[in-house]
Design a protein around this motif. Sequence first.
Motif, PDB file in Angstrom:
ATOM      1  N   PRO A  31       0.853  -1.394   0.057  1.00 52.27           N
ATOM      2  CA  PRO A  31       0.044   0.029   0.036  1.00 52.27           C
ATOM      3  C   PRO A  31       0.810   1.241   0.109  1.00 52.27           C
ATOM      4  N   ALA A  32       0.371   2.374  -0.649  1.00 52.77           N
ATOM      5  CA  ALA A  32       1.082   3.455  -0.946  1.00 52.77           C
ATOM      6  C   ALA A  32       1.709   4.119   0.446  1.00 52.77           C
ATOM      7  N   PRO A  33       0.944   4.380   1.431  1.00 53.51           N
ATOM      8  CA  PRO A  33       1.269   4.865   2.737  1.00 53.51           C
ATOM      9  C   PRO A  33       2.344   4.153   3.310  1.00 53.51           C
ATOM     10  N   LEU A  34       2.533   2.653   2.983  1.00 59.11           N
ATOM     11  CA  LEU A  34       3.681   1.995   3.684  1.00 59.11           C
ATOM     12  C   LEU A  34       4.883   1.969   2.802  1.00 59.11           C
ATOM     13  N   LYS A  35       5.023   2.646   1.664  1.00 60.41           N
ATOM     14  CA  LYS A  35       6.180   2.215   1.068  1.00 60.41           C
ATOM     15  C   LYS A  35       7.344   2.909   1.453  1.00 60.41           C
ATOM     16  N   PHE A  68      -0.910   5.471  13.757  1.00 63.59           N
ATOM     17  CA  PHE A  68      -1.869   5.991  12.520  1.00 63.59           C
ATOM     18  C   PHE A  68      -1.684   4.804  11.612  1.00 63.59           C
ATOM     19  N   VAL A  69      -0.286   4.740  11.224  1.00 60.58           N
ATOM     20  CA  VAL A  69      -0.115   3.633  10.083  1.00 60.58           C
ATOM     21  C   VAL A  69       0.508   2.385  10.679  1.00 60.58           C
ATOM     22  N   GLY A  70       0.707   2.427  11.958  1.00 63.37           N
ATOM     23  CA  GLY A  70       1.321   1.313  12.450  1.00 63.37           C
ATOM     24  C   GLY A  70       0.568   0.004  12.504  1.00 63.37           C
ATOM     25  N   ASN A  71      -0.945   0.059  12.657  1.00 61.60           N
ATOM     26  CA  ASN A  71      -1.658  -1.028  12.482  1.00 61.60           C
ATOM     27  C   ASN A  71      -1.767  -1.568  10.890  1.00 61.60           C
ATOM     28  N   ALA A  72      -1.765  -0.554  10.159  1.00 62.53           N
ATOM     29  CA  ALA A  72      -1.610  -0.906   8.568  1.00 62.53           C
ATOM     30  C   ALA A  72      -0.450  -1.775   8.354  1.00 62.53           C
TER      31      ALA A  72
END
Length: 166
Positions: free
Chosen positions: A65-69, A133-137
């Motif tokens: 996913p883009a936010p994780l790149k 925020f993005v930690g779970n994703a």
Amino acid sequence: MKINQTHQYDQNLDAVFALFADADFMAKKYTTLGARNFKAKTVSLEDSHLLVDTRREVPVDDNTPAPLKKFVGEWNRARQKEEWNKQADGWHCNFKVEISGVPARINGTMHLCQTEKGCENVVTIDISSSIPFVGNALCNFIGKNVDKLVRAEYKVIKEHLESVSA
């Protein structure tokens, strides 16, 4: 994120455990799974205690996913440390996997024990991150990849055992 798997083997405990202490087999296993630059820094078996410290580069899923790149590249350096201890009911392992530059913790246990038909390895993995925020994703993304990878490792081990006992 938690992952729980139980891997059943037709071979006895000693035959399966020997693979967890075999640096050559580890190199073959990880190469088969797509890793590169595998190095076994430590594989030390003494009586009822095994220490393993390995490094490898692992490919990342194309569907990141883009936010994780920003946390993962095409390849990530992974360090895996395992500490095995023999107990009355089999071999117990605590392990951790560190992925360079990825703000997540991967810790787990394995319990390799004899069964009536061979042996089994009960694998439990916990993936966590303190990033808001993005930690779970991130944990869910890593977890899906780790779950798939552990299943693939099981398949490689099982096929190897079947080929040498045929």
